[in-house]
Design a protein around this motif. Structure first.
Motif, short mmCIF file in Angstrom:
data_model
loop_
_atom_site.label_atom_id
_atom_site.label_comp_id
_atom_site.label_asym_id
_atom_site.label_seq_id
_atom_site.Cartn_x
_atom_site.Cartn_y
_atom_site.Cartn_z
N ASN A 121 11.32 13.31 -8.23
CA ASN A 121 9.97 12.85 -7.85
C ASN A 121 9.70 13.21 -6.39
OD1 ASN A 121 9.22 11.48 -10.32
ND2 ASN A 121 10.72 9.89 -9.75
N VAL A 122 9.15 14.39 -6.19
CA VAL A 122 8.83 14.87 -4.83
C VAL A 122 7.41 14.42 -4.46
CG1 VAL A 122 8.54 16.91 -3.35
CG2 VAL A 122 10.36 16.85 -5.08
N VAL A 123 7.23 14.06 -3.21
CA VAL A 123 5.90 13.84 -2.64
C VAL A 123 5.78 14.71 -1.39
CG1 VAL A 123 4.42 12.20 -1.38
CG2 VAL A 123 5.46 11.53 -3.54
N ILE A 124 4.64 15.37 -1.25
CA ILE A 124 4.37 16.19 -0.07
C ILE A 124 3.40 15.44 0.84
CG2 ILE A 124 3.37 18.35 0.78
CD1 ILE A 124 4.22 19.66 -1.85
N LEU A 125 3.72 15.38 2.13
CA LEU A 125 2.82 14.84 3.14
C LEU A 125 2.22 16.02 3.90
CD1 LEU A 125 5.06 11.98 4.59
CD2 LEU A 125 3.46 11.88 2.66
N ALA A 126 0.90 16.21 3.79
CA ALA A 126 0.23 17.35 4.42
C ALA A 126 -0.50 16.88 5.67
CB ALA A 126 -0.75 17.99 3.43
N GLY A 127 -0.17 17.50 6.80
CA GLY A 127 -0.85 17.20 8.06
C GLY A 127 -1.75 18.33 8.49
N GLY A 128 -2.33 18.18 9.67
CA GLY A 128 -3.23 19.21 10.18
C GLY A 128 -2.57 20.55 10.38
N GLY A 129 -1.25 20.58 10.51
CA GLY A 129 -0.56 21.84 10.72
C GLY A 129 -0.55 22.75 9.51
N ILE A 130 -0.95 22.24 8.34
CA ILE A 130 -0.93 23.07 7.12
C ILE A 130 -2.36 23.36 6.65
CG2 ILE A 130 -0.85 21.10 5.53
CD1 ILE A 130 1.20 24.32 5.13
N LYS A 131 -3.37 23.00 7.42
CA LYS A 131 -4.74 23.06 6.92
C LYS A 131 -5.25 24.47 6.66
CE LYS A 131 -7.19 22.97 11.37
NZ LYS A 131 -8.14 22.19 12.22
N THR A 132 -4.58 25.50 7.20
CA THR A 132 -5.02 26.88 6.96
C THR A 132 -4.31 27.51 5.77
OG1 THR A 132 -3.38 27.77 8.51
CG2 THR A 132 -5.55 27.21 9.41
N ALA A 133 -3.50 26.75 5.05
CA ALA A 133 -2.69 27.34 3.96
C ALA A 133 -2.96 26.63 2.65
CB ALA A 133 -1.21 27.27 4.33
N ASP A 134 -4.22 26.50 2.28
CA ASP A 134 -4.60 25.77 1.08
C ASP A 134 -3.94 26.35 -0.17
OD1 ASP A 134 -6.20 23.76 -0.27
OD2 ASP A 134 -7.43 25.41 -1.01
N ALA A 135 -4.01 27.67 -0.34
CA ALA A 135 -3.49 28.29 -1.56
C ALA A 135 -1.98 28.10 -1.69
CB ALA A 135 -3.84 29.77 -1.60
N ASP A 136 -1.25 28.31 -0.60
CA ASP A 136 0.20 28.15 -0.66
C ASP A 136 0.60 26.70 -0.86
OD1 ASP A 136 0.81 30.83 -0.45
OD2 ASP A 136 1.17 30.79 1.71
N LEU A 137 -0.12 25.79 -0.24
CA LEU A 137 0.18 24.37 -0.43
C LEU A 137 -0.03 23.98 -1.89
CD1 LEU A 137 0.86 21.55 0.71
CD2 LEU A 137 -1.60 21.24 1.12
N GLN A 138 -1.11 24.44 -2.48
CA GLN A 138 -1.38 24.12 -3.89
C GLN A 138 -0.29 24.72 -4.79
OE1 GLN A 138 -5.43 24.53 -5.36
NE2 GLN A 138 -4.68 25.37 -7.29
N ALA A 139 0.07 25.97 -4.53
CA ALA A 139 1.11 26.59 -5.35
C ALA A 139 2.44 25.86 -5.20
CB ALA A 139 1.26 28.06 -4.95
N LEU A 140 2.76 25.43 -3.99
CA LEU A 140 4.01 24.70 -3.76
C LEU A 140 3.99 23.35 -4.48
CD1 LEU A 140 6.70 24.64 -2.21
CD2 LEU A 140 5.47 23.62 -0.28
N ALA A 141 2.85 22.66 -4.41
CA ALA A 141 2.73 21.37 -5.10
C ALA A 141 2.88 21.55 -6.60
CB ALA A 141 1.38 20.74 -4.76
N GLU A 142 2.27 22.59 -7.14
CA GLU A 142 2.37 22.83 -8.58
C GLU A 142 3.79 23.21 -8.98
OE1 GLU A 142 -2.28 24.33 -9.14
OE2 GLU A 142 -0.65 25.79 -9.04
N GLN A 143 4.46 23.99 -8.16
CA GLN A 143 5.84 24.37 -8.45
C GLN A 143 6.76 23.15 -8.48
OE1 GLN A 143 6.89 27.38 -9.23
NE2 GLN A 143 9.11 27.03 -9.23
N LEU A 144 6.49 22.19 -7.58
CA LEU A 144 7.34 21.00 -7.47
C LEU A 144 6.81 19.82 -8.27
CD1 LEU A 144 7.99 21.15 -3.62
CD2 LEU A 144 9.65 21.67 -5.43
N ASP A 145 5.61 19.99 -8.88
CA ASP A 145 4.96 18.88 -9.58
C ASP A 145 4.84 17.67 -8.64
OD1 ASP A 145 3.73 17.71 -11.88
OD2 ASP A 145 5.58 16.59 -12.28
N ALA A 146 4.40 17.95 -7.41
CA ALA A 146 4.44 16.94 -6.35
C ALA A 146 3.04 16.51 -5.94
CB ALA A 146 5.18 17.49 -5.13
#
Length: 534
Positions: A203-228
């Motif tokens: 059960n992974v949870v991702i905490l997204a801060g302002g430092g990741i705001k320019t990487a929407d596509a990669d963040l989404q792909a990472l969340a989907e890969q981890l089901d997080a």
């Protein structure tokens, strides 16, 4: 051929470093800094107060990612800019403030010169990541290099350069500017270790801060890969809009904390884990974060919280690297259900008053899709910071977290509109906070910017009054009489509309105002009738 002055060389140095816009109010102490500006091609925006210059630079930088630059005079110009600098430092916003300072021979003498401070350089150092004093012409390029260095390597923030009166008009001593430092490189072994831990977790949870705001596509792909599920801080709102795994809710809420604490591995990307996001109710505790993996560009920031694994580097680089390093197919679990449960519980938790305000925000988003929503510290912004899903990465920001400066919204929205001229901008300010910076609207008029200034008028400091009442403190000082905003709009020469807080009424008025592509003022009078929720 006449040699360039230091002031002219400074403008050239800004050009070489990609600066295309400055916000400033000229004065006798900065005349020489303006000598080369007219022919430089750098756009100059004139605010009505130096605090406005700083907040405009902040809003500009948040939207375009380049440092916002302010030109201010010695003494009061700098002190007026310290509040925006502090806000920029709290929110890791790249900002350069260029100021004058008294002539070299007068510094520290206490002779009573115009705009004199006991030690202006030392004062600036208390807020700036770097404050550079140009003591002689040959020192200009090094000062520029040092001032720009934090913008490319490390967690950004405000920097400062001061040029004495006698140096600004002197002949320049041209020097070569250094290449900007590179951001820290990721350690591949740490990426592999993090990927293995994330892959092994259930059960992974991702905490997204302002430092990741320019990487929407990669963040989404990472969340989907981890089901997080992905919990967003205020400065990350707009990422993964409408996605089943997104949780656009404050980690200070018990519902969001429960989601985080139920995880067996937490991945924090570009978030400082600050209390205005994670403990806004001042409980003195953070949510438990099992197996915490942190990624941050700043080693000092990583050292401030215990974690299982620290990775120094840019969050967007880490997201891409983790995607490449994760083995096997995407996980198939209950991530979407966990996220949906957290969203529903968080929305219920914020209470009926805030839910009504979020409904207004939702209607505004639907009326003007893809807008930049820039906020001051006011009730609907507090509500949205607790729970709101914006539809544009980086498109929701305000000063209600971090340093928490009132008066931010109006000038920051102007800076945002300069940075993204083809994007509609919605500024949301309360009647109290608007009075800190209302004259700055004339800068939007001067530049004919597509901003709708939405004023939430509860005729006072409503949120503060509520807080005082909640702890049985007699309400004092929370009822400053607001101006007649309709008359103010008329004096600005811009259209004005007044509506109740009914979501569809607000949406219709906002849609019409935004369609003009020019400044307008929309007042939401919340003292009027409010339809009951079903």
């Amino acid at each position: 051929m006449t040699a360039k002055t230091v002031g002219e060389a400074l403008v050239t140095g800004l050009q070489k470093r990609g600066v295309t816009c400055v916000f400033g109010i000229p004065g006798v102490h900065t005349v020489e800094l303006y000598r080369g500006l007219a022919d430089s091609g750098i756009r100059h925006i004139t605010p009505r107060h130096e605090q406005g210059a700083g907040f405009m630079a902040d809003g500009y930088a948040r939207v375009c990612g380049q440092p916002g630059v302010a030109f201010v005079i010695t003494g009061p110009g700098l002190t007026n800019t310290l509040t925006p600098m502090a806000q920029a430092r709290a929110d890791s916003v790249p900002m350069l403030v260029v100021s004058g300072v008294n002539a070299s021979g007068a510094l520290g003498m206490g002779l009573g010169h115009l705009h004199e401070l006991p030690d202006q350089h030392a004062l600036a150092k208390t807020v700036a990541l770097a404050s550079e004093h140009v003591a002689h012409p040959a020192g200009l390029e090094a000062a520029l290099d040092h001032a720009f260095a934090p913008f490319s390597a490390g967690r950004p923030g405000p920097t400062h350069i001061q040029v004495p009166l006698d140096v600004a008009g002197a002949a320049s001593d041209d020097g070569a500017n250094a290449l900007p430092p590179a951001p820290p490189q990721l350690d591949p072994d740490l990426i592999t270790k993090a990927a293995n831990r994330l892959s092994a977790a259930a059960n992974v949870v991702i905490l997204a801060g302002g430092g990741i705001k320019t990487a929407d596509a990669d963040l989404q792909a990472l969340a989907e890969q981890l089901d997080a599920p992905v919990v967003q801080t205020v400065n990350a709102r707009g990422l993964m809009h409408g996605h089943p795994l997104t949780v656009p809710a404050s980690p200070s809420l018990q519902a969001t904390r429960a989601l985080i604490e139920d995880a067996d591995c937490v991945l924090a990307l570009g978030t400082e884990l600050g209390p205005t996001d994670y403990d806004m109710y001042a409980t003195g505790s953070m949510p438990r974060m099992a197996g915490l993996i942190r990624v941050d560009i700043c080693p000092d920031q990583l050292a401030r919280h215990e974690s299982a694994l620290d990775i120094t580097g840019r969050a967007e680089d880490a997201a891409e690297a983790l995607l490449s390093a994760l083995p096997g197919p995407a996980k198939q679990g209950q991530g979407a259900e966990r996220a949906q449960h957290a969203r529903a519980a968080a929305y219920e938790e914020i209470g009926p008053d805030y839910r009504r305000q979020v409904e207004v925000l939702n209607a505004m988003r639907a009326a003007v899709p893809g807008s930049l929503m820039v906020g001051d510290s006011t009730q609907p912004i507090y509500a949205g910071n607790l729970y709101y899903d914006h539809d544009r990465p980086g498109g929701w920001f305000n000063a209600a977290t971090g340093y928490g400066a009132l008066g931010f919204g109006i000038p920051a929205a102007i800076g945002a509109a300069i940075a993204a001229p083809d994007t509609p901008v919605i500024c949301i300010a309360g009647d109290g906070g608007a009075q800190f910076s209302l004259p700055e609207i004339m800068a939007a008029v001067d530049e004919d910017l597509p901003i709708t200034f939405v004023l939430w008028n509860n005729r006072g400091y409503g949120e503060i009054a509520t807080s005082m009442e909640a702890v049985d403190v007699p309400v004092v000082g929370c009822d400053p009489t607001p101006p007649d905003f309709e008359a103010a709009a008329k004096s600005f020469g811009i259209p004005f509309t007044r509506v109740s807080m009914d979501p569809q009424t607000v949406a219709a008025a906002l849609r019409e105002a935004s369609s003009r592509g020019a400044p307008s003022l929309l007042e939401i009078d919340i003292t009027g009738p409010v339809p009951e929720q079903e």
